[in-house]
Design a protein around this motif. Structure first.
Motif, PDB file in Angstrom:
ATOM      1  N   ALA A 280     -12.021 -33.999 -45.127  1.00  0.00           N
ATOM      2  CA  ALA A 280     -11.052 -34.223 -44.080  1.00  0.00           C
ATOM      3  C   ALA A 280     -11.519 -35.204 -43.174  1.00  0.00           C
ATOM      4  O   ALA A 280     -12.389 -34.925 -42.101  1.00  0.00           O
ATOM      5  N   TYR A 281     -10.906 -36.558 -43.253  1.00  0.00           N
ATOM      6  CA  TYR A 281     -11.369 -37.579 -42.293  1.00  0.00           C
ATOM      7  C   TYR A 281     -10.651 -37.126 -40.755  1.00  0.00           C
ATOM      8  O   TYR A 281      -9.481 -37.689 -40.812  1.00  0.00           O
ATOM      9  N   ASN A 282     -11.366 -36.722 -39.940  1.00  0.00           N
ATOM     10  CA  ASN A 282     -10.480 -36.518 -38.681  1.00  0.00           C
ATOM     11  C   ASN A 282     -10.329 -37.221 -37.588  1.00  0.00           C
ATOM     12  O   ASN A 282     -11.244 -38.356 -37.770  1.00  0.00           O
ATOM     13  N   LYS A 283      -9.726 -37.042 -36.486  1.00  0.00           N
ATOM     14  CA  LYS A 283      -9.590 -38.058 -35.230  1.00  0.00           C
ATOM     15  C   LYS A 283      -8.995 -39.543 -35.741  1.00  0.00           C
ATOM     16  O   LYS A 283      -9.446 -40.541 -34.963  1.00  0.00           O
ATOM     17  N   ALA A 284      -8.156 -39.278 -36.848  1.00  0.00           N
ATOM     18  CA  ALA A 284      -7.446 -40.505 -37.117  1.00  0.00           C
ATOM     19  C   ALA A 284      -6.702 -41.037 -35.792  1.00  0.00           C
ATOM     20  O   ALA A 284      -6.322 -42.351 -35.739  1.00  0.00           O
ATOM     21  N   ASP A 285      -6.315 -40.116 -34.910  1.00  0.00           N
ATOM     22  CA  ASP A 285      -5.299 -40.514 -33.632  1.00  0.00           C
ATOM     23  C   ASP A 285      -6.279 -41.563 -32.653  1.00  0.00           C
ATOM     24  O   ASP A 285      -5.789 -42.149 -31.879  1.00  0.00           O
ATOM     25  N   LEU A 286      -7.606 -41.484 -33.073  1.00  0.00           N
ATOM     26  CA  LEU A 286      -8.245 -42.594 -31.965  1.00  0.00           C
ATOM     27  C   LEU A 286      -8.669 -43.857 -32.845  1.00  0.00           C
ATOM     28  O   LEU A 286      -9.150 -44.562 -31.937  1.00  0.00           O
ATOM     29  N   LEU A 287      -8.161 -43.986 -33.824  1.00  0.00           N
ATOM     30  CA  LEU A 287      -8.214 -45.369 -34.479  1.00  0.00           C
ATOM     31  C   LEU A 287      -6.968 -46.050 -34.350  1.00  0.00           C
ATOM     32  O   LEU A 287      -5.985 -45.615 -34.566  1.00  0.00           O
ATOM     33  N   GLU A 288      -6.847 -47.517 -34.125  1.00  0.00           N
ATOM     34  CA  GLU A 288      -5.831 -48.111 -34.238  1.00  0.00           C
ATOM     35  C   GLU A 288      -5.304 -48.481 -35.536  1.00  0.00           C
ATOM     36  O   GLU A 288      -6.020 -48.809 -36.468  1.00  0.00           O
ATOM     37  N   ASP A 289      -4.004 -48.560 -35.601  1.00  0.00           N
ATOM     38  CA  ASP A 289      -3.368 -48.864 -36.766  1.00  0.00           C
ATOM     39  C   ASP A 289      -3.435 -47.875 -37.985  1.00  0.00           C
ATOM     40  O   ASP A 289      -3.234 -48.168 -38.984  1.00  0.00           O
ATOM     41  N   GLU A 290      -4.130 -46.855 -37.718  1.00  0.00           N
ATOM     42  CA  GLU A 290      -4.422 -45.921 -38.850  1.00  0.00           C
ATOM     43  C   GLU A 290      -3.114 -45.187 -39.000  1.00  0.00           C
ATOM     44  O   GLU A 290      -2.474 -44.544 -38.271  1.00  0.00           O
ATOM     45  N   ILE A 291      -2.641 -44.903 -40.497  1.00  0.00           N
ATOM     46  CA  ILE A 291      -1.651 -44.304 -40.888  1.00  0.00           C
ATOM     47  C   ILE A 291      -2.192 -42.970 -41.422  1.00  0.00           C
ATOM     48  O   ILE A 291      -2.791 -42.683 -42.026  1.00  0.00           O
ATOM     49  N   TYR A 292      -1.557 -41.953 -40.818  1.00  0.00           N
ATOM     50  CA  TYR A 292      -1.899 -40.451 -40.984  1.00  0.00           C
ATOM     51  C   TYR A 292      -0.848 -39.576 -40.877  1.00  0.00           C
ATOM     52  O   TYR A 292       0.084 -40.123 -40.116  1.00  0.00           O
ATOM     53  N   PRO A 293      -0.962 -38.540 -41.330  1.00  0.00           N
ATOM     54  CA  PRO A 293      -1.720 -37.774 -42.308  1.00  0.00           C
ATOM     55  C   PRO A 293      -1.406 -38.584 -43.869  1.00  0.00           C
ATOM     56  O   PRO A 293      -0.198 -38.663 -44.312  1.00  0.00           O
ATOM     57  N   THR A 294      -2.490 -38.775 -44.615  1.00  0.00           N
ATOM     58  CA  THR A 294      -2.154 -39.186 -45.813  1.00  0.00           C
ATOM     59  C   THR A 294      -3.601 -38.569 -46.860  1.00  0.00           C
ATOM     60  O   THR A 294      -4.390 -38.191 -46.277  1.00  0.00           O
TER      61      THR A 294
ATOM     62  N   ILE B 250      -6.527 -37.889 -44.494  1.00  0.00           N
ATOM     63  CA  ILE B 250      -6.918 -38.711 -43.340  1.00  0.00           C
ATOM     64  C   ILE B 250      -5.937 -37.851 -42.289  1.00  0.00           C
ATOM     65  O   ILE B 250      -4.614 -37.856 -42.813  1.00  0.00           O
ATOM     66  N   PHE B 251      -6.573 -37.274 -41.188  1.00  0.00           N
ATOM     67  CA  PHE B 251      -5.599 -36.595 -40.323  1.00  0.00           C
ATOM     68  C   PHE B 251      -6.314 -36.519 -38.879  1.00  0.00           C
ATOM     69  O   PHE B 251      -6.992 -36.882 -38.764  1.00  0.00           O
ATOM     70  N   SER B 252      -5.340 -35.721 -38.157  1.00  0.00           N
ATOM     71  CA  SER B 252      -6.089 -35.250 -36.774  1.00  0.00           C
ATOM     72  C   SER B 252      -5.772 -33.943 -36.622  1.00  0.00           C
ATOM     73  O   SER B 252      -4.449 -33.408 -36.587  1.00  0.00           O
ATOM     74  N   ALA B 253      -6.942 -33.195 -36.483  1.00  0.00           N
ATOM     75  CA  ALA B 253      -6.979 -31.801 -36.170  1.00  0.00           C
ATOM     76  C   ALA B 253      -5.945 -31.355 -34.740  1.00  0.00           C
ATOM     77  O   ALA B 253      -5.850 -30.270 -34.552  1.00  0.00           O
ATOM     78  N   ARG B 254      -5.684 -32.269 -33.995  1.00  0.00           N
ATOM     79  CA  ARG B 254      -4.904 -31.905 -32.646  1.00  0.00           C
ATOM     80  C   ARG B 254      -3.458 -32.123 -32.753  1.00  0.00           C
ATOM     81  O   ARG B 254      -2.937 -31.778 -32.015  1.00  0.00           O
ATOM     82  N   GLU B 255      -3.150 -32.546 -33.879  1.00  0.00           N
ATOM     83  CA  GLU B 255      -1.747 -32.643 -34.160  1.00  0.00           C
ATOM     84  C   GLU B 255      -1.130 -31.753 -35.189  1.00  0.00           C
ATOM     85  O   GLU B 255      -1.735 -31.677 -36.560  1.00  0.00           O
ATOM     86  N   GLN B 256      -0.215 -30.929 -35.042  1.00  0.00           N
ATOM     87  CA  GLN B 256       0.644 -30.208 -35.850  1.00  0.00           C
ATOM     88  C   GLN B 256       1.050 -30.739 -37.141  1.00  0.00           C
ATOM     89  O   GLN B 256       0.654 -30.072 -38.336  1.00  0.00           O
ATOM     90  N   PRO B 257       1.714 -31.842 -37.374  1.00  0.00           N
ATOM     91  CA  PRO B 257       1.716 -32.261 -38.585  1.00  0.00           C
ATOM     92  C   PRO B 257       0.491 -32.690 -39.482  1.00  0.00           C
ATOM     93  O   PRO B 257       0.767 -32.292 -40.661  1.00  0.00           O
ATOM     94  N   SER B 258      -0.577 -33.135 -38.884  1.00  0.00           N
ATOM     95  CA  SER B 258      -1.536 -33.273 -39.524  1.00  0.00           C
ATOM     96  C   SER B 258      -2.073 -31.741 -40.012  1.00  0.00           C
ATOM     97  O   SER B 258      -2.506 -31.784 -41.370  1.00  0.00           O
ATOM     98  N   LEU B 259      -2.353 -30.651 -39.162  1.00  0.00           N
ATOM     99  CA  LEU B 259      -2.344 -29.580 -39.849  1.00  0.00           C
ATOM    100  C   LEU B 259      -1.595 -29.015 -40.803  1.00  0.00           C
ATOM    101  O   LEU B 259      -2.090 -28.116 -41.435  1.00  0.00           O
ATOM    102  N   GLU B 260      -0.354 -29.081 -40.671  1.00  0.00           N
ATOM    103  CA  GLU B 260       0.798 -28.800 -41.904  1.00  0.00           C
ATOM    104  C   GLU B 260       0.228 -29.364 -43.056  1.00  0.00           C
ATOM    105  O   GLU B 260       0.287 -28.997 -44.262  1.00  0.00           O
ATOM    106  N   PHE B 261      -0.150 -30.782 -43.008  1.00  0.00           N
ATOM    107  CA  PHE B 261      -0.376 -31.570 -44.201  1.00  0.00           C
ATOM    108  C   PHE B 261      -1.726 -30.940 -45.028  1.00  0.00           C
ATOM    109  O   PHE B 261      -1.890 -30.750 -46.201  1.00  0.00           O
ATOM    110  N   LEU B 262      -2.743 -30.459 -44.090  1.00  0.00           N
ATOM    111  CA  LEU B 262      -3.760 -29.922 -44.617  1.00  0.00           C
ATOM    112  C   LEU B 262      -3.699 -28.723 -45.120  1.00  0.00           C
ATOM    113  O   LEU B 262      -4.232 -28.543 -46.232  1.00  0.00           O
ATOM    114  N   THR B 263      -2.737 -27.852 -44.441  1.00  0.00           N
ATOM    115  CA  THR B 263      -2.513 -26.517 -45.174  1.00  0.00           C
ATOM    116  C   THR B 263      -1.857 -26.671 -46.559  1.00  0.00           C
ATOM    117  O   THR B 263      -2.164 -25.637 -47.229  1.00  0.00           O
TER     118      THR B 263
END
Length: 418
Positions: free
Chosen positions: A318-332, A339-352
């Protein structure tokens, strides 16, 4: 007031030496220290007496005086004689990387088990480092035996025996706590609830991931684990029950984070805690994707897991903190990586959803006919399965539900054969 410290390291052709020194500074900051200077030496092999060369020792002493530093921290584990020689030459306190990490763990340990683990590791580290500094080291006679040793050497021997006794006592106490946890673990296995374990480098976002999932899917949403943007924010292994909207459930564990050159005493002491990961059904290896050294961090994590016997467990990265990268498309997702951001609900739903596919692929849709007198079975299915259809017939309740292989076996007498 923060203690002022210098950090010192030698390259020894290390591939990630720059990052190692940067991490040492971050470790010092995590222990409430202010790094006021840094010295490096580019040599192939450390000096057996003083780690760095004599000229560099003088340079360290001069910089420490100028910056009013009261402690010098070295980037590798020092031998007892190196510590003694450096303290004499610098006229300052000396600490190595291992001692610093142990100090952080000692300050952060909150549970009884973690405190015992850290104390054992500290004593094992100190044992070979007892030397008679300041003691009257009487000369020995030509005869052997403890009775002929000088008073200083007798004192060292006594101190060593005392520490060995303390270690044995603490290990017995720890073994009792480990046994209790093993009983709980066996009980969980008996209940056939799958376990997902979060592993990864310190500060990769494991606790943030856990808290996000707990907030969304747990009845114990108030039981958040401590999270902060710092190294080793949490040391305890936390276990939380996750119940999804379709009644599928699993246990989520958050383990202690890793770091490069993690002291072997700590790896050994925390082995029992990390067995939570060894017995998991799925590992989620959380990676700080925003850190340029993330590949090194992944390698350190994998090596440490292997050292404590965590092998042959399915892993998802689980490649986290994608929200800190420019032009990164996530969650994928690609294969066993997201690739996701643990601070964002759509990413957490994707991980689930990823976890669900991995854990519950064996679930099957089945039809059951349950006599009215067995109403507890209907209640069980409503609480533990995804009920798709319920119909009340003359001879009982017909239920179509997605159930686990274990529940299918348990309820096979009620299953309607097609």
């Amino acid at each position: 007031m923060e203690k002022k410290v210098l950090i010192v390291g030698i390259s020894q052709k290390q591939k990630d030496f720059d990052y190692s020194m940067e991490e040492l500074a971050n470790l010092a900051a995590a222990n409430n220290m202010e790094v006021v200077g840094e010295l490096r030496q580019n040599i192939d092999k450390e000096n057996r007496a003083t780690y760095v060369g004599k000229g560099k020792v003088d340079e360290v002493k001069g910089l420490a005086e100028m910056q009013e530093a009261s402690l010098v921290i070295f980037n590798d584990e020092l031998s007892p004689s190196q510590i003694r020689n450096l303290e004499e030459a610098l006229e300052l306190d000396v600490m190595d990387r291992t001692g610093l990490i142990l100090a952080i763990f000692a300050n952060r340990a909150k549970t009884k088990e973690a405190q015992l683990q850290v104390e054992i590791a500290k004593l094992q580290y100190e044992l070979p480092r007892i030397f008679g500094q300041g003691e009257d080291m009487d000369q020995q006679s030509g005869k052997g035996g403890l009775s002929n040793r000088g008073s200083g050497e007798k004192k060292i021997e006594t101190d060593r025996r005392t520490i060995k006794h303390q270690i044995r006592h603490l290990q017995k106490e720890l073994a009792m706590l480990v046994d209790d946890r093993e009983v709980r673990r066996r009980k969980r296995k008996k209940n056939e609830i799958p376990v997902v374990s979060l592993v990864g480098y310190t500060n990769a976002g494991k606790s943030t991931t856990m808290n996000g999932l707990v907030r969304a899917y747990s009845e114990t949403a108030d039981k958040q684990v401590f999270e902060k943007d710092m190294l080793f924010a949490t040391l305890e292994t936390s276990v939380r029950e996750i119940v999804l909207p379709d009644n599928k459930q699993f246990l989520l564990t958050d383990t202690v984070g890793f770091v490069s050159k993690l002291p072997h005493q700590l790896v050994k002491a925390f082995r029992s805690t990390l067995e939570e990961a060894r017995d998991a059904d799925l590992l989620i290896h959380v990676v700080d994707y925003s850190d340029p050294h993330y590949k090194t961090m992944m390698q350190t994590t994998e090596e440490t897991l292997k050292a404590v016997g965590v092998e042959d467990v399915p892993v998802f990265y689980a490649y986290n903190k994608a929200d800190l990268l420019e032009d990164e498309i996530y969650p994928t997702q690609t294969d066993n990586t997201i690739i996701f951001s643990a601070r964002e609900q759509p990413s957490l739903e994707f991980l689930t959803e990823v976890i669900k596919k991995e854990l519950f692929s064996g679930y099957a849709k089945s039809e059951f006919l349950i006599p009215f007198e067995d109403g507890q079975v209907v209640a069980y299915l409503n609480n533990h399965a995804k009920v798709l259809e319920t119909e009340y017939l003359e001879n009982g309740t017909k239920i179509i539900a997605e159930v686990s292989p274990a529940d299918l076996q348990k309820l096979k007498n009620y299953q309607v054969e097609k």
